[in-house]
Motif scaffolding. Structure first.
Motif, PDB file in Angstrom:
ATOM      1  N   LYS A 255      -6.245  -5.094  -2.599  1.00 56.64           N
ATOM      2  CA  LYS A 255      -6.027  -5.461  -4.009  1.00 56.64           C
ATOM      3  C   LYS A 255      -7.347  -5.749  -4.718  1.00 56.64           C
ATOM      4  CE  LYS A 255      -2.852  -8.672  -4.022  1.00 56.64           C
ATOM      5  NZ  LYS A 255      -1.844  -9.640  -4.500  1.00 56.64           N
ATOM      6  N   ASN A 256      -8.249  -6.461  -4.013  1.00 54.51           N
ATOM      7  CA  ASN A 256      -9.552  -6.760  -4.611  1.00 54.51           C
ATOM      8  C   ASN A 256     -10.312  -5.491  -4.965  1.00 54.51           C
ATOM      9  OD1 ASN A 256      -9.215  -9.482  -4.577  1.00 54.51           O
ATOM     10  ND2 ASN A 256     -10.236  -9.776  -2.586  1.00 54.51           N
ATOM     11  N   LEU A 257     -10.102  -4.468  -4.144  1.00 52.56           N
ATOM     12  CA  LEU A 257     -10.779  -3.196  -4.400  1.00 52.56           C
ATOM     13  C   LEU A 257     -10.075  -2.387  -5.491  1.00 52.56           C
ATOM     14  CD1 LEU A 257     -11.538  -2.150  -0.702  1.00 52.56           C
ATOM     15  CD2 LEU A 257     -13.212  -2.913  -2.401  1.00 52.56           C
ATOM     16  N   LYS A 258      -8.984  -2.969  -6.010  1.00 50.05           N
ATOM     17  CA  LYS A 258      -8.192  -2.317  -7.057  1.00 50.05           C
ATOM     18  C   LYS A 258      -7.680  -0.931  -6.636  1.00 50.05           C
ATOM     19  CE  LYS A 258      -9.636  -5.095 -10.862  1.00 50.05           C
ATOM     20  NZ  LYS A 258     -10.011  -6.184  -9.998  1.00 50.05           N
ATOM     21  N   LYS A 259      -7.317  -0.834  -5.399  1.00 46.82           N
ATOM     22  CA  LYS A 259      -6.729   0.415  -4.900  1.00 46.82           C
ATOM     23  C   LYS A 259      -5.279   0.492  -5.370  1.00 46.82           C
ATOM     24  CE  LYS A 259     -10.063   1.334  -1.661  1.00 46.82           C
ATOM     25  NZ  LYS A 259     -10.884   2.538  -1.694  1.00 46.82           N
ATOM     26  N   PRO A 260      -4.703   1.685  -5.349  1.00 45.33           N
ATOM     27  CA  PRO A 260      -3.324   1.819  -5.860  1.00 45.33           C
ATOM     28  C   PRO A 260      -2.311   1.066  -4.990  1.00 45.33           C
ATOM     29  CG  PRO A 260      -4.051   3.850  -4.816  1.00 45.33           C
ATOM     30  CD  PRO A 260      -5.254   2.968  -4.915  1.00 45.33           C
ATOM     31  N   THR A 261      -1.277   0.567  -5.631  1.00 49.73           N
ATOM     32  CA  THR A 261      -0.187  -0.080  -4.883  1.00 49.73           C
ATOM     33  C   THR A 261       1.147   0.492  -5.338  1.00 49.73           C
ATOM     34  OG1 THR A 261       0.052  -1.856  -6.507  1.00 49.73           O
ATOM     35  CG2 THR A 261      -1.443  -2.273  -4.658  1.00 49.73           C
ATOM     36  N   GLN A 262       2.173   0.198  -4.554  1.00 48.26           N
ATOM     37  CA  GLN A 262       3.511   0.691  -4.862  1.00 48.26           C
ATOM     38  C   GLN A 262       4.458  -0.497  -4.959  1.00 48.26           C
ATOM     39  OE1 GLN A 262       4.925   3.306  -1.754  1.00 48.26           O
ATOM     40  NE2 GLN A 262       4.762   5.054  -3.120  1.00 48.26           N
ATOM     41  N   LYS A 263       5.565  -0.306  -5.701  1.00 50.46           N
ATOM     42  CA  LYS A 263       6.497  -1.411  -5.921  1.00 50.46           C
ATOM     43  C   LYS A 263       7.917  -0.858  -5.902  1.00 50.46           C
ATOM     44  CE  LYS A 263       7.564  -4.546  -9.683  1.00 50.46           C
ATOM     45  NZ  LYS A 263       8.042  -5.547  -9.940  1.00 50.46           N
ATOM     46  N   GLN A 264       8.854  -1.640  -5.426  1.00 48.02           N
ATOM     47  CA  GLN A 264      10.262  -1.257  -5.530  1.00 48.02           C
ATOM     48  C   GLN A 264      10.713  -1.589  -6.954  1.00 48.02           C
ATOM     49  OE1 GLN A 264      12.149   0.131  -2.978  1.00 48.02           O
ATOM     50  NE2 GLN A 264      13.721   0.434  -4.529  1.00 48.02           N
TER      51      GLN A 264
ATOM     52  N   ILE B 180       0.859  -1.180   0.000  1.00 48.88           N
ATOM     53  CA  ILE B 180       0.000   0.000   0.000  1.00 48.88           C
ATOM     54  C   ILE B 180       0.902   1.238   0.000  1.00 48.88           C
ATOM     55  CG2 ILE B 180      -1.765   1.272   1.293  1.00 48.88           C
ATOM     56  CD1 ILE B 180      -2.760  -1.416   2.373  1.00 48.88           C
ATOM     57  N   PRO B 181       0.621   2.203  -0.873  1.00 47.24           N
ATOM     58  CA  PRO B 181       1.508   3.365  -0.967  1.00 47.24           C
ATOM     59  C   PRO B 181       1.753   4.008   0.397  1.00 47.24           C
ATOM     60  CG  PRO B 181      -0.103   3.426  -2.727  1.00 47.24           C
ATOM     61  CD  PRO B 181      -0.486   2.280  -1.837  1.00 47.24           C
ATOM     62  N   GLY B 182       3.023   4.293   0.649  1.00 50.11           N
ATOM     63  CA  GLY B 182       3.382   4.973   1.889  1.00 50.11           C
ATOM     64  C   GLY B 182       3.663   4.049   3.067  1.00 50.11           C
ATOM     65  N   ALA B 183       3.352   2.755   2.911  1.00 46.67           N
ATOM     66  CA  ALA B 183       3.568   1.838   4.036  1.00 46.67           C
ATOM     67  C   ALA B 183       5.054   1.584   4.264  1.00 46.67           C
ATOM     68  CB  ALA B 183       2.865   0.514   3.770  1.00 46.67           C
TER      69      ALA B 183
ATOM     70  N   LYS C 172      -4.118   0.725  15.272  1.00 42.26           N
ATOM     71  CA  LYS C 172      -5.292   0.142  14.619  1.00 42.26           C
ATOM     72  C   LYS C 172      -4.861  -1.021  13.735  1.00 42.26           C
ATOM     73  CE  LYS C 172      -8.225   4.269  14.189  1.00 42.26           C
ATOM     74  NZ  LYS C 172      -7.530   5.101  15.199  1.00 42.26           N
ATOM     75  N   LEU C 173      -5.776  -1.954  13.570  1.00 48.87           N
ATOM     76  CA  LEU C 173      -5.507  -3.092  12.692  1.00 48.87           C
ATOM     77  C   LEU C 173      -6.383  -2.960  11.445  1.00 48.87           C
ATOM     78  CD1 LEU C 173      -4.368  -5.959  12.129  1.00 48.87           C
ATOM     79  CD2 LEU C 173      -6.241  -6.864  13.507  1.00 48.87           C
ATOM     80  N   TYR C 174      -5.732  -2.952  10.295  1.00 47.20           N
ATOM     81  CA  TYR C 174      -6.504  -3.026   9.040  1.00 47.20           C
ATOM     82  C   TYR C 174      -6.751  -4.506   8.810  1.00 47.20           C
ATOM     83  CZ  TYR C 174      -7.573  -2.821   4.028  1.00 47.20           C
ATOM     84  OH  TYR C 174      -8.170  -2.961   2.792  1.00 47.20           O
ATOM     85  N   VAL C 175      -7.875  -4.934   9.347  1.00 49.57           N
ATOM     86  CA  VAL C 175      -8.090  -6.368   9.514  1.00 49.57           C
ATOM     87  C   VAL C 175      -8.306  -7.098   8.181  1.00 49.57           C
ATOM     88  CG1 VAL C 175     -10.563  -6.186   9.938  1.00 49.57           C
ATOM     89  CG2 VAL C 175      -9.242  -7.986  11.074  1.00 49.57           C
ATOM     90  N   ARG C 176      -8.838  -6.403   7.192  1.00 51.67           N
ATOM     91  CA  ARG C 176      -9.051  -7.067   5.891  1.00 51.67           C
ATOM     92  C   ARG C 176      -7.781  -7.039   5.024  1.00 51.67           C
ATOM     93  NH1 ARG C 176     -12.571  -9.437   8.095  1.00 51.67           N
ATOM     94  NH2 ARG C 176     -14.677  -8.652   8.374  1.00 51.67           N
TER      95      ARG C 176
END
Lengths: 270, 601
Positions: free
Chosen positions: A250-259, A174-177, A240-244
């Motif tokens: 990814k299922n929600l097709k939210k943006p992701t980041q990669k090295q 997740i971006p910024g993590a 807080k826990l992002y429990v899902r």
């Protein structure tokens, strides 16, 4: 009194000796979250079985309320949870109990294998359980949803922690993590590092008391559940826990980041 | 078969002889990283500091580092392997990488976690101090020192003493450039002519007394330009070992080029000055060093040994030797000079080993090695020594369970591949993966069993710098980019006939080979060799004759080989073969991209 109860809220693990005496005093409800067949073979005396899969099959508050009631837990019952998976599965169950408003829940400081290897008592019989009544006082401040994550993006004081292994994180996150692999949380014989060790590690990473911290992992919030307790163990107030977790993201097709620009997978000997 | 042996104690009790660590360096590193992040430490000073402590930069990012754990003389103990395993899971990628200089590297470590690794290492007596930067790097020793049938004496204690003397020594904290020592057992097993200082143990008899000493080679090394080292003198007695080392370091420190980073290794100094002049200078400087030490300076040589066969009460009824044992025995083990023992080499893929395997390995060492420790080797591998001959089948079956029983460790089918684009800023190609691909293919073809190929080697670097040691390979490669119109593809320059033994020479450039054609090209060379070889010929000897133009068959020169290979290296169009245009380990189109290297920081 006030101080005492404050301390109580940050108790995250129960040590072996305390648990044994609590079991003798019958002043604790112990939950074994391993699979049913493992539980049936043997388990910590007086413990009840709640396989994680059972909880996850429907973890709506109403259902888990019933589930915990059927395990003989009311609002006041001290609960200790254990597993054989370095505390990750136990954490997920403990967190769920906390989420529905239970305040006195902690993790056994070690795993069942370790318990057994120390030659400590175990039994095969299943205790009789009297169903109790537990209220439902949801604790939303320990839960993060994908919407909440989106909103937190711009907040300067929010820190998102990915607890998956390094290669998975490099590949996609997740971006910024930032990445704090779950393996980092344990010591060689306990599910969580000693407090001072954990503090130093987090301080090196610039994790401070006034930050809001959200943890996540691959799919159902187990590894990140352990991280939730690791952070609580050093007294961080706002976790807080992002429990899902990443699966939902990814299922929600939210943006992701990669090295980018490196074939790090090829360094792995797997 | 029932073997019930009551033997001596378990080797658990064998503990590291030297504590290389300083816990306070971990704390200092953590503080310095914080100051750097707060902008209170400038970029250059921080980089120097970081490198001096063994944390190297990582490809295209300043957030990660590689921690290079030094193993002087390659020695590593079971509890140390277990700690490295744990650290790799906590702070790295769950695998560790064994380098060509007997270090173990943890890659993709978050800079802020490096101090935690230092802390863990210090708990087991290990350090990464001076594993990078302009210092005396890991002091190497042949993995067979002490067990090699051809050695005059065991040079391990001398390697350890040298490492101890120079580690944290003020004279070696700010050299013009890195500086490397290699000790060996014999000509065959070391790399003494390809390093700043290379040493082979020698004995001299005078007045009926045997005296220990070394044959010392100076000014060799692999790199963007490689040179073969020169022998200093016929015999250097052991008491002169330290004085000689100090003299050479002092000359390098004084005269080495501190401005031109690209060519300031000592080999350039030797080359520019000319060997005779340099040699003279060393001998003079040594006399001065010897005469001007205010206190007696000598190496602390500890040559006590601890060989105890572990207690094993093995009931082997029903134990059947697993398949593959004979092949493994042939390609992975060496008979020791101690007749009841073998040394066993593990086949790794380009030096990579998982955290789980490290733990299994630690247990195997405790269970089987009579010296209770292991040695990293020169070829990204590990040797477990002092395995009793009777225990070999059992050991093999344990290695099999751990996924460490692949054959071919001591053959051409175990190529060296530097880290390449998996982590290195300078890399142009994924040399690391290519090495793995070749190994997988060649083991599948059982080429490790071909005696003709056994003493040959394949070594691959991802750029013209020689971390993959391509210059001393029978068949060597270094990476670059090839171009067809606007399209690029991963390409390698191939050299033939390099070697690092008594007849050390650098490989002769043959031709450029696209990454995806490397395997067919090597197979073609093997085919040519088989067609033209003499009886009892090895590939290495055949290529040696070809590159020196002493071969009398139809193939008389490297040029003849190149002509035959030419058709194999012609790029197809992108439409015909898109895979040709991407490197191993990725499906995107190839392009070169590099950052700043830190080899010369």
């Amino acid at each position: 009194m006030c101080r005492l109860s404050r301390e109580k809220t940050i108790k995250t693990t129960t040590d072996i000796d305390s648990l044994r005496s609590e079991i003798r005093d019958k002043s604790v409800r112990v939950i074994d979250v391993r699979r049913e067949e493992d539980y049936k073979q043997n388990h910590i005396p007086s413990s009840v079985n709640l396989p994680l899969a059972n909880l996850l099959s429907d973890d709506s508050p109403e259902r888990v309320q019933k589930l915990f009631q059927s395990l003989g837990i009311d609002d006041e019952t001290p609960v200790v949870v254990y597993d054989d998976t370095f505390g990750a599965l136990a954490s997920r169950v403990a967190w769920t109990l906390e989420y529905i408003g239970h305040s006195d829940v902690s993790l056994l400081e070690t795993t069942y294998s370790k318990w057994k290897s120390l030659g400590l008592e175990h039994e095969t019989k299943t205790p009789e359980i009297q169903t109790k009544t537990h209220s439902l006082n949801l604790n939303p401040e320990i839960l993060a949803t994908s919407d909440y994550l989106e909103q937190s993006k711009e907040k300067p004081n929010t820190l998102l922690i990915d607890n998956r292994e390094r290669l998975n994180y490099l590949e996609q996150h997740i971006p910024g993590a930032v990445n704090l692999p779950y393996r980092t949380l344990a010591s060689s014989d306990k599910i969580l590092r000693p407090k001072d060790d954990m503090k130093r590690l987090l301080e090196n990473r610039g994790v401070t008391n006034n930050a809001e911290i959200i943890t996540y992992c691959g799919s159902v919030g187990t590894l990140s559940g352990l991280a939730y307790y690791a952070l609580k163990s050093v007294g961080l107030p706002n976790v807080k826990l992002y429990v899902r977790s990443f699966k939902e993201w990814k299922n929600l097709k939210k943006p992701t980041q990669k090295q980018e620009d490196a074939s790090y997978w090829d360094l792995s000997a797997e | 078969m029932t073997v019930s042996d009551v033997k001596q104690t378990r080797t658990d009790s064998i503990k590291p002889k030297v504590n290389w660590a300083r816990m306070e360096e971990a704390e200092d590193f953590a503080k310095t990283v914080k100051l750097f992040r707060q902008g209170k430490y400038d970029e250059d000073s921080f980089r120097r500091y970081r490198l001096q402590h063994g944390a190297y930069g990582t490809r295209m990012t300043s957030d990660y580092a590689m921690v290079r754990i030094k193993l002087p003389a390659g020695e590593v103990y079971p509890n140390q392997l277990e700690k490295i395993s744990q650290l790799s899971e906590q702070f790295s990628i769950g695998s560790a990488h064994i380098s060509t200089r007997e270090n173990i590297q943890l890659h993709w470590v978050i800079l802020e976690d490096v101090s935690e690794i230092f802390r863990g290492l210090a708990e087991v007596g290990l350090t990464s101090r001076e594993a990078c930067g302009n210092s005396v790097r890991n002091v190497m020793c042949s993995p067979l020192s002490g067990v090699c049938a051809d050695e005059k004496f065991d040079s391990t204690p001398y390697a350890l003493a040298t490492a101890k003397f120079f580690l944290r020594n003020p004279i070696a904290q700010s050299l013009p450039r890195k500086f490397k020592f290699n000790f060996t057992c014999c000509e065959q097993h070391g790399m003494v002519r390809m390093v700043d200082v290379g040493l082979i143990p020698q004995l001299r008899e005078s007045n009926g007394i045997k005296q220990r000493g070394f044959k010392i080679f100076l000014g060799g090394g692999l790199g963007n330009r490689s040179f073969v080292g020169h022998q200093l003198e016929e015999f250097t007695p052991e008491e002169d070992l330290l004085y000689t080392s100090l003299a050479v370091l002092r000359i390098f420190d004084r005269l080495g080029d501190r401005k031109n980073l690209a060519r300031n290794r000592m080999r350039y100094l030797v080359n520019d000055m000319g060997w005779d002049k340099f040699q003279n200078l060393v001998l003079k400087e040594r006399a001065i060093v010897r005469a001007t030490q205010s206190v007696v300076t000598s190496l602390e040589i500890d040559d006590s040994s601890d060989i105890k066969r572990p207690i094993k009460i093995t009931d082997q009824s029903g134990f059947s030797v697993p398949d593959g044992y004979a092949r493994w025995l042939k390609t992975n083990t060496i008979k020791q000079k101690q007749s009841e023992y073998h040394s066993v080499f593990l086949t790794l893929e380009a030096g990579d080993i998982t955290a789980t395997q490290l733990v299994a390995l630690a247990e195997i060492i405790r269970e089987f090695s009579s010296e209770g420790k292991a040695r990293t080797g020169f070829n990204q591998n590990i040797a477990i020594r002092y395995i009793h001959n009777d225990d070999l089948p059992n050991l093999y079956s344990k290695l099999l369970q751990a996924g460490l029983a692949k054959s071919g460790a001591l053959t051409m089918t175990a190529p060296i591949g530097c880290s390449g684009t998996t982590s290195c800023n300078l890399a142009l190609t994924n040399s690391h993966r290519l090495a793995k691909e070749i190994q997988r293919k060649f083991l599948e073809m059982k080429l490790d069993e071909d005696v003709d190929l056994q003493d040959s080697s394949i070594k691959i670097s991802g750029c013209p710098n020689s971390c993959g040691q391509h210059g001393i390979a029978t068949i060597g490669f270094f990476g670059g980019g090839g171009r067809v119109g606007k399209e690029m593809y991963p390409n390698y320059q191939m050299s033939l006939g390099g070697r690092s033994d008594g007849e050390t020479m650098l490989g002769v450039t043959c031709t450029r080979v696209p990454a995806k054609r490397v395997i067919p090209v090597i197979l073609k060379i093997i085919e040519l060799f088989k067609q033209h070889k003499k009886s009892n010929d090895s590939l290495k000897e055949w290529i040696h004759r070809v590159v020196n133009e002493k071969e009398d068959s139809a193939i008389k020169s490297v040029n003849d080989i190149r002509k035959i290979l030419d058709p194999l290296t012609i790029p197809p169009t992108k439409e015909d073969d898109p895979d040709f245009y991407s490197d191993y380990g990725t499906d995107t189109s190839y392009h070169t991209k590099t950052g700043k290297g830190e080899c010369a920081a």
